[in-house]
Write an enzyme that holds these catalytic residues in place. Sequence first.
Site, mmCIF file in Angstrom:
data_model
loop_
_atom_site.group_PDB
_atom_site.id
_atom_site.type_symbol
_atom_site.label_atom_id
_atom_site.label_comp_id
_atom_site.label_asym_id
_atom_site.label_seq_id
_atom_site.Cartn_x
_atom_site.Cartn_y
_atom_site.Cartn_z
ATOM 1 N N ARG A 99 -2.349 3.271 -7.272
ATOM 2 C CA ARG A 99 -3.310 4.166 -6.848
ATOM 3 C C ARG A 99 -4.249 4.413 -7.980
ATOM 4 N NH1 ARG A 99 -0.564 9.251 -6.008
ATOM 5 N NH2 ARG A 99 1.108 8.163 -6.914
ATOM 6 N N LEU B 57 8.902 3.969 -3.585
ATOM 7 C CA LEU B 57 7.467 3.699 -2.882
ATOM 8 C C LEU B 57 6.898 5.204 -2.224
ATOM 9 C CD1 LEU B 57 8.147 0.493 -1.128
ATOM 10 C CD2 LEU B 57 6.856 0.569 -2.852
ATOM 11 N N ASP B 58 5.574 5.220 -2.591
ATOM 12 C CA ASP B 58 5.092 6.359 -1.895
ATOM 13 C C ASP B 58 5.173 6.282 -0.265
ATOM 14 O OD1 ASP B 58 4.006 7.302 -4.421
ATOM 15 O OD2 ASP B 58 2.059 6.242 -4.150
ATOM 16 N N PRO B 59 5.167 7.547 0.394
ATOM 17 C CA PRO B 59 5.256 7.557 1.822
ATOM 18 C C PRO B 59 4.187 6.659 2.484
ATOM 19 C CG PRO B 59 5.550 9.675 1.038
ATOM 20 C CD PRO B 59 5.012 8.910 -0.073
ATOM 21 N N ALA C 173 3.177 3.825 1.374
ATOM 22 C CA ALA C 173 3.302 2.663 1.162
ATOM 23 C C ALA C 173 4.611 1.974 2.059
ATOM 24 C CB ALA C 173 3.785 2.278 -0.390
#
Length: 302
Positions: free
Chosen positions: A182, A47-49, A51
């Site tokens: 995104r 997961l992206d930071p 998220a």
Amino acid sequence: MGRRSQRGRHVQGILLFDKPLGESSNKALQKVKNIYFASKAGHTGSLDPLATGLLPICFGGATKVSAFLLDADKRYWVRIRLGETTSTGDSEGDLLERCSTEAVNAEQIAASLENFLGEIDQIPPMYSALKHQGERLYKLARDGVEVEREARRVTIHEIRLLGCDLPEFELEVHCSKGTYIRTLAEDIGKSLGCGAHVVGLRRTQVGPFSGENMVDMVTLQAIAEQGREALDALLLPVDSAIMDWQEVRLSSDSTFYLCQGQPVIVPKAPTKGRVRIYDDKDRFIGVGEILDDGRVAPKRMI
């Protein structure tokens, strides 16, 4: 020279962890691994930071089924801001362009979502962990380098407008593996003629796991004070990751030969596909696949 012993204790199972905002998936994994003092652990898809949400963490033998969770469908809640595009497709990036959103309304947004249902092609973002000639794309992007990326086919099973407070709106997205939320947000913004980026993202489901029983870091640290037995009680069984698969139960003899790597004949076994395998004592021992001749072959044993 003797084999070096692994540091940590043998922990087995799956923790449904609620990744906090602003932290990388790997950093979160290492913190959880240290809390458990586990010798082996891995997560099931970054997961992206930016998220938050469901990050299943697999311990011990569960790491052998983590790949199947990587392949599983996902579900997200996402908040999107119209009228602004950024270098990363989310609010962490630099602002690239600002456009008016006065002509956009909720009805237009709802109508545009229909174009993204089903199979669609996505061009992966530069700020992603994919590799180009051995180098991570996000590292190239940080150096100001942009390379051509091939479009990938993904599936949007469901996309639902939850709320609209323009210039922002919220969606629930049920999608296949490999979907970049995104990129989806940017493409929706393009279709509306004003651009867009993600300002909030939360993963709420991974395969069979929903976010209802997630444990966050604060709760995990509090439970850790009660001792390792309390921590281990939070873990789900290894086979919980693949409970939607067909099952095969073996005799003691079949168990022996299968664990030696030999396909075996199992009466009334499924005729095709992947299976979860249990021994004669009802213990989960691994995953297999049905061969063309009907035998059960080991694929990944626990």
